[in-house]
Design a protein around this motif. Structure first.
Motif, PDB file in Angstrom:
ATOM      1  N   ARG A   1       0.825  -1.234   0.007  1.00 30.09           N
ATOM      2  CA  ARG A   1       0.276   0.012  -0.258  1.00 30.09           C
ATOM      3  C   ARG A   1       1.003   1.344  -0.210  1.00 30.09           C
ATOM      4  NH1 ARG A   1      -0.761  -1.565   5.433  1.00 30.09           N
ATOM      5  NH2 ARG A   1      -0.129  -0.099   7.050  1.00 30.09           N
ATOM      6  N   GLU A   2       1.833   0.943   0.594  1.00 27.31           N
ATOM      7  CA  GLU A   2       2.985   2.240   0.928  1.00 27.31           C
ATOM      8  C   GLU A   2       3.259   2.986  -0.647  1.00 27.31           C
ATOM      9  OE1 GLU A   2       4.590   1.439   5.107  1.00 27.31           O
ATOM     10  OE2 GLU A   2       5.987   1.450   3.527  1.00 27.31           O
ATOM     11  N   GLU A   3       3.787   1.278  -1.827  1.00 20.41           N
ATOM     12  CA  GLU A   3       3.541   1.529  -2.876  1.00 20.41           C
ATOM     13  C   GLU A   3       3.050   2.699  -3.594  1.00 20.41           C
ATOM     14  OE1 GLU A   3       7.451  -0.389  -4.439  1.00 20.41           O
ATOM     15  OE2 GLU A   3       7.638   0.938  -2.622  1.00 20.41           O
ATOM     16  N   GLU A   4       1.590   1.616  -2.952  1.00 15.51           N
ATOM     17  CA  GLU A   4       0.865   2.819  -4.096  1.00 15.51           C
ATOM     18  C   GLU A   4       0.226   4.001  -3.883  1.00 15.51           C
ATOM     19  OE1 GLU A   4      -2.663  -0.545  -3.667  1.00 15.51           O
ATOM     20  OE2 GLU A   4      -1.929  -1.439  -4.551  1.00 15.51           O
ATOM     21  N   PHE A   5       0.435   4.379  -2.459  1.00 11.23           N
ATOM     22  CA  PHE A   5       0.235   5.329  -2.621  1.00 11.23           C
ATOM     23  C   PHE A   5       1.542   6.387  -1.988  1.00 11.23           C
ATOM     24  CE2 PHE A   5      -1.442   4.262   1.917  1.00 11.23           C
ATOM     25  CZ  PHE A   5      -2.039   3.966   1.529  1.00 11.23           C
TER      26      PHE A   5
END
Length: 198
Positions: free
Chosen positions: A115-119
């Motif tokens: 999810r941090e990569e997507e953020f």
């Protein structure tokens, strides 16, 4: 075809003014955006923050000369989903440039969280949109089943483990015959809460 020169380039703006200037644009002039303008916006996009410096964002620029390939991908996706094929094909022609954005998460670092990569990819998209607005170029982030389809992923050769298309950005000079409605007044008290000491 020569590159279009905006006859009314925007004046330099503060960040607050720039954030106000960036709007979703739904109608564009049939004029190309110079490559150096797109490249400068992409250079701003990749300044986005991300954990562990993984740079998970990928940008695939589809020019008007190659948008028939995006049209074919949208048509294929629409057929598979039993949707309106002609309407899907038109989406590829809405703007002179389309930019497919993907997130390619790092797989070999256990500290990396998906999810941090997507953020981080979303932050890069916002940088890109703001940089385009600063150059007087309009944009629209499109998402959903067509934009994020396997057919679009195949078009750009996206086959990395865990990778996915997050959207397609329409890019072009806004059509002055289709003015953008005023931005609604922001009611901060509806979305902001201050947590103070007792």
């Amino acid at each position: 075809m020569t590159d279009y020169v905006n006859p009314n380039p925007p004046a330099p703006a503060s960040f607050g003014e720039l954030a106000q200037r960036r709007r979703s644009v739904y109608s564009y002039l049939d004029e190309p955006v110079p490559r150096d303008v797109i490249e400068r916006a992409l250079a701003s996009a990749v300044l986005a923050p991300n954990h562990h410096r993984t740079a998970p964002w990928r940008f695939f620029v589809i020019t008007c000369e190659s948008r028939h390939r995006l049209q074919s991908a949208y048509q294929g996706a629409a057929r598979r989903m039993e949707r309106d094929v002609m309407r899907a094909a038109q989406r590829a022609n809405d703007a002179p440039i389309n930019v497919v954005v993907a997130c390619v998460p790092t797989q070999d670092n256990p500290r990396v969280i998906l999810r941090e990569e997507e953020f981080a990819t979303a932050a890069a998209v916002q940088n890109f949109l703001l940089a385009l607005a600063d150059a007087g170029v309009g944009s629209l982030l499109t998402t959903g089943a067509l934009a994020e389809s396997p057919e679009v992923a195949a078009l750009v050769g996206l086959n990395d483990p865990g990778a996915r298309v997050v959207g397609v950005i329409n890019v072009g000079y806004p059509n002055p015959q289709r003015p953008i409605p005023p931005r609604p007044h922001t009611q901060l008290d509806r979305v902001v809460r201050w947590i103070n000491e007792d």
